[in-house]
Design a protein around this motif. Structure first.
Motif, short mmCIF file in Angstrom:
data_model
loop_
_atom_site.label_atom_id
_atom_site.label_comp_id
_atom_site.label_asym_id
_atom_site.label_seq_id
_atom_site.Cartn_x
_atom_site.Cartn_y
_atom_site.Cartn_z
N SER A 92 22.21 19.69 21.58
CA SER A 92 22.68 18.42 22.13
C SER A 92 24.08 18.58 22.73
O SER A 92 24.83 19.49 22.36
N LEU A 93 24.43 17.69 23.64
CA LEU A 93 25.76 17.74 24.25
C LEU A 93 26.84 17.60 23.19
O LEU A 93 27.84 18.32 23.20
N ALA A 94 26.65 16.66 22.25
CA ALA A 94 27.62 16.48 21.17
C ALA A 94 27.70 17.74 20.33
O ALA A 94 28.79 18.17 19.93
N GLY A 95 26.56 18.35 20.06
CA GLY A 95 26.54 19.59 19.29
C GLY A 95 27.29 20.70 19.99
O GLY A 95 28.00 21.49 19.35
N GLN A 96 27.15 20.78 21.31
CA GLN A 96 27.86 21.80 22.08
C GLN A 96 29.37 21.61 21.99
O GLN A 96 30.12 22.58 21.86
N ILE A 97 29.81 20.37 22.06
CA ILE A 97 31.25 20.09 21.96
C ILE A 97 31.76 20.47 20.57
O ILE A 97 32.80 21.13 20.44
N ALA A 98 31.03 20.09 19.53
CA ALA A 98 31.44 20.42 18.16
C ALA A 98 31.49 21.93 17.95
O ALA A 98 32.44 22.44 17.34
N VAL A 99 30.51 22.64 18.47
CA VAL A 99 30.49 24.11 18.34
C VAL A 99 31.72 24.71 19.00
O VAL A 99 32.34 25.64 18.46
N GLY A 123 32.97 12.73 15.45
CA GLY A 123 32.55 12.18 14.16
C GLY A 123 31.92 13.24 13.27
O GLY A 123 32.17 13.29 12.06
N GLN A 124 31.12 14.10 13.87
CA GLN A 124 30.50 15.19 13.10
C GLN A 124 31.58 16.13 12.55
O GLN A 124 31.55 16.51 11.38
N LEU A 125 32.54 16.46 13.38
CA LEU A 125 33.64 17.33 12.95
C LEU A 125 34.49 16.66 11.87
O LEU A 125 34.94 17.32 10.93
N ARG A 126 34.68 15.36 11.99
CA ARG A 126 35.41 14.61 10.96
C ARG A 126 34.65 14.67 9.64
O ARG A 126 35.23 14.93 8.59
N ASP A 127 33.34 14.45 9.69
CA ASP A 127 32.52 14.48 8.48
C ASP A 127 32.52 15.85 7.82
O ASP A 127 32.38 15.97 6.61
N GLU A 128 32.68 16.90 8.62
CA GLU A 128 32.75 18.27 8.10
C GLU A 128 34.14 18.60 7.55
O GLU A 128 34.33 19.67 6.97
N GLY A 129 35.11 17.73 7.79
CA GLY A 129 36.46 17.99 7.32
C GLY A 129 37.27 18.87 8.25
O GLY A 129 38.30 19.40 7.86
N VAL A 130 36.83 19.00 9.50
CA VAL A 130 37.53 19.86 10.46
C VAL A 130 38.64 19.10 11.18
O VAL A 130 39.71 19.65 11.42
N ILE A 131 38.39 17.84 11.52
CA ILE A 131 39.39 17.06 12.25
C ILE A 131 39.64 15.74 11.54
O ILE A 131 38.86 15.33 10.67
N MET A 135 35.56 27.22 8.78
CA MET A 135 34.49 27.27 9.78
C MET A 135 33.36 28.18 9.31
O MET A 135 32.19 27.86 9.45
N ARG A 136 33.72 29.31 8.70
CA ARG A 136 32.70 30.25 8.22
C ARG A 136 31.90 29.63 7.09
O ARG A 136 30.67 29.72 7.05
N VAL A 137 32.56 28.99 6.14
CA VAL A 137 31.86 28.37 5.02
C VAL A 137 30.97 27.23 5.52
O VAL A 137 29.85 27.06 5.05
N THR A 138 31.46 26.45 6.47
CA THR A 138 30.66 25.36 7.04
C THR A 138 29.40 25.91 7.69
O THR A 138 28.31 25.37 7.52
N GLU A 139 29.53 26.99 8.44
CA GLU A 139 28.37 27.60 9.08
C GLU A 139 27.37 28.11 8.04
O GLU A 139 26.16 27.91 8.17
N LEU A 140 27.87 28.75 7.01
CA LEU A 140 26.98 29.24 5.94
C LEU A 140 26.28 28.09 5.23
O LEU A 140 25.09 28.17 4.92
N ALA A 141 27.01 27.01 4.99
CA ALA A 141 26.41 25.84 4.33
C ALA A 141 25.32 25.23 5.22
O ALA A 141 24.25 24.84 4.72
N THR A 142 25.57 25.18 6.51
CA THR A 142 24.57 24.65 7.44
C THR A 142 23.31 25.50 7.42
O THR A 142 22.19 24.99 7.40
N GLN A 143 23.49 26.80 7.39
CA GLN A 143 22.34 27.71 7.33
C GLN A 143 21.58 27.55 6.02
O GLN A 143 20.35 27.55 6.01
#
Length: 115
Positions: A12-19, A58-66, A85-93
């Motif tokens: 998604s466009l939002a997902g691309q921005i967050a990435v 909002g997604q980044l805020r919910d992840e604690g990034v911003i 960022m690494r831990v967030t990626e691992l948690a998502t996986q």
């Protein structure tokens, strides 16, 4: 930091921005405490709806990034960095794999707490 989106991407466009924000933190292009572009300005530059940018933020805020404050904008949290960022990626996986196996959110939480 330069943002780009690809309308043909399956992400998604939002997902691309967050990435891109997460990748910017990992690469050092973004630093803790740095302010992100206002949602309206970024939406205009990317030619997307402002709510798309707000969804990414909002997604980044919910992840604690911003952090976000109405009328004050969005900025990278002081405690955000490559490790987060690494831990967030691992948690998502982990969550994606657990869902494929049919585990409930409660079962996933119990597994993480035991680890």
């Amino acid at each position: 930091m330069l943002f780009r989106v690809d309308a043909a991407s399956p992400v998604s466009l939002a997902g691309q921005i967050a990435v891109q924000v997460r990748a910017g933190l990992v690469s050092g292009d973004l630093s803790p405490g740095e302010r992100l572009p206002p949602a309206r300005d970024l939406a205009r530059a990317l030619q997307v709806n402002m709510h798309t940018v707000l969804r990414a933020y909002g997604q980044l805020r919910d992840e604690g990034v911003i952090e976000m404050r109405q009328g004050r904008g969005a900025w990278v949290r002081e405690d955000a960095g490559p490790g987060l960022m690494r831990v967030t990626e691992l948690a998502t996986q982990l969550v994606a794999e657990a869902r494929k196996l049919g585990l409930s959110p409660q079962e996933i939480t119990r597994l993480v707490e035991r680890a």
